[in-house]
Design a protein around this motif. Structure first.
Motif, PDB file in Angstrom:
ATOM      1  N   LYS A 298       3.662   1.544  -1.281  1.00  0.00           N
ATOM      2  CA  LYS A 298       4.626   1.491  -2.673  1.00  0.00           C
ATOM      3  C   LYS A 298       3.352   2.419  -3.640  1.00  0.00           C
ATOM      4  CE  LYS A 298       7.627  -2.521  -2.500  1.00  0.00           C
ATOM      5  NZ  LYS A 298       7.724  -3.632  -3.126  1.00  0.00           N
ATOM      6  N   ALA A 299       2.174   1.713  -3.503  1.00  0.00           N
ATOM      7  CA  ALA A 299       1.093   2.394  -4.469  1.00  0.00           C
ATOM      8  C   ALA A 299       0.749   4.176  -4.060  1.00  0.00           C
ATOM      9  CB  ALA A 299      -0.016   1.426  -4.113  1.00  0.00           C
TER      10      ALA A 299
ATOM     11  N   ARG B  55       0.719  -1.149  -0.157  1.00  0.00           N
ATOM     12  CA  ARG B  55       0.078  -0.014  -0.119  1.00  0.00           C
ATOM     13  C   ARG B  55       0.969   1.179  -0.124  1.00  0.00           C
ATOM     14  NH1 ARG B  55      -4.498  -1.768   4.494  1.00  0.00           N
ATOM     15  NH2 ARG B  55      -5.524  -3.447   3.269  1.00  0.00           N
TER      16      ARG B  55
END
Length: 266
Positions: A77-78, A75
């Protein structure tokens, strides 16, 4: 050194952490910037709510963000990719007992020490990774600094459930008040700590919504099932406590909470 994350790894918790970071960005990150090219370790990045603040407020840093939860890392990274696609962030799955064998100019740790059974050992381990002349910045809350109007023993009781459950899980939700001695005892030099106070009433609707409702009350609600399963409150008692706590976010209500921020050197 790790412990059970009392709030759980749920979509609701991800929303709460995001709301908290956005609402308190200036309060918690004010005065914290790193020079371009600095190597910074974010110890315990979670879902990336604070990571976004680090890379947008200090563009050009080389950030290593570690966390024990692979789901949270995904999450994070996104989130960073969506907000700051050019940021240089190396996300790594790691426990604080198994930190990268390398050195950093600065370390940033936020809302992590409260969940550790041995925060002193974690701080000692982090100090070994900081270059001479570098710094550590630590931010934590203190749930007993929460006071509100109208007063309610039922509302205080559900807050106490959170405090007690976190202690049973090996953490300390009151750790903010002892950040300065913690860092000093771990060997950091010239440790300075200061309070970061949040106050919300109807004249500050962004804080009423972003902090009182979406951060603090949501945080207390996150332990509802655990509290009921442990027999700490009955369902009716829990519901009454939350209803009373929500009155602090209504017209005529007020809410106060204090975070603590400490900076130490090597």
């Amino acid at each position: 050194m790790g412990t059970d994350y009392v709030h759980g790894y749920t979509p609701a918790e991800t929303r709460r952490l995001t709301d908290q970071a956005q609402t308190l960005a200036d309060l918690l990150h004010g005065g914290t910037t790193y020079s371009p090219g600095s190597r910074v370790l974010e110890a315990g990045c979670g879902v990336g709510a604070q990571t976004v603040q680090l890379v947008t407020r200090s563009p050009g840093i080389d950030l290593v963000s570690v966390d024990i939860s692979e789901e949270s890392l995904a999450r994070a990274k996104a989130r960073v990719a969506a907000v700051a696609p050019d940021a240089r962030v190396d996300f790594r799955h790691a426990d604080l007992r198994e930190l990268p064998d390398e050195t950093f100019d600065h370390v940033f740790v936020c809302f992590v020490l409260e969940h550790l059974a041995d925060p002193h050992a974690a701080l000692v381990a982090l100090r070994r990774l900081i270059k001479p002349g570098g710094t550590i910045t630590a931010i934590e809350g203190d749930h007993q600094s929460a006071f509100f109007h109208p007063r309610s023993t039922a509302a205080q009781a559900v807050i106490d459930c959170l405090v007690d459950l976190q202690a049973e899980a090996g953490g300390d939700s009151l750790i903010g008040r002892r950040l300065q001695p913690l860092l000093k005892d771990a060997g950091y030099a010239d440790v300075r700590a200061h309070p970061c106070t949040v106050y919300a009433d109807e004249t500050l609707p962004h804080l009423v919504d972003g902090f009182t409702r979406k951060t603090f009350i949501a945080m207390v609600e996150s332990v509802r099932e655990r509290a009921l399963a442990a027999g700490m409150r009955t369902p009716a008692e829990w519901a009454q406590g939350i209803r009373d706590l929500e009155k602090s976010a209504e017209s005529g209500g007020t809410f106060h909470y204090t975070f603590f921020k400490a900076v130490g050197g090597t």
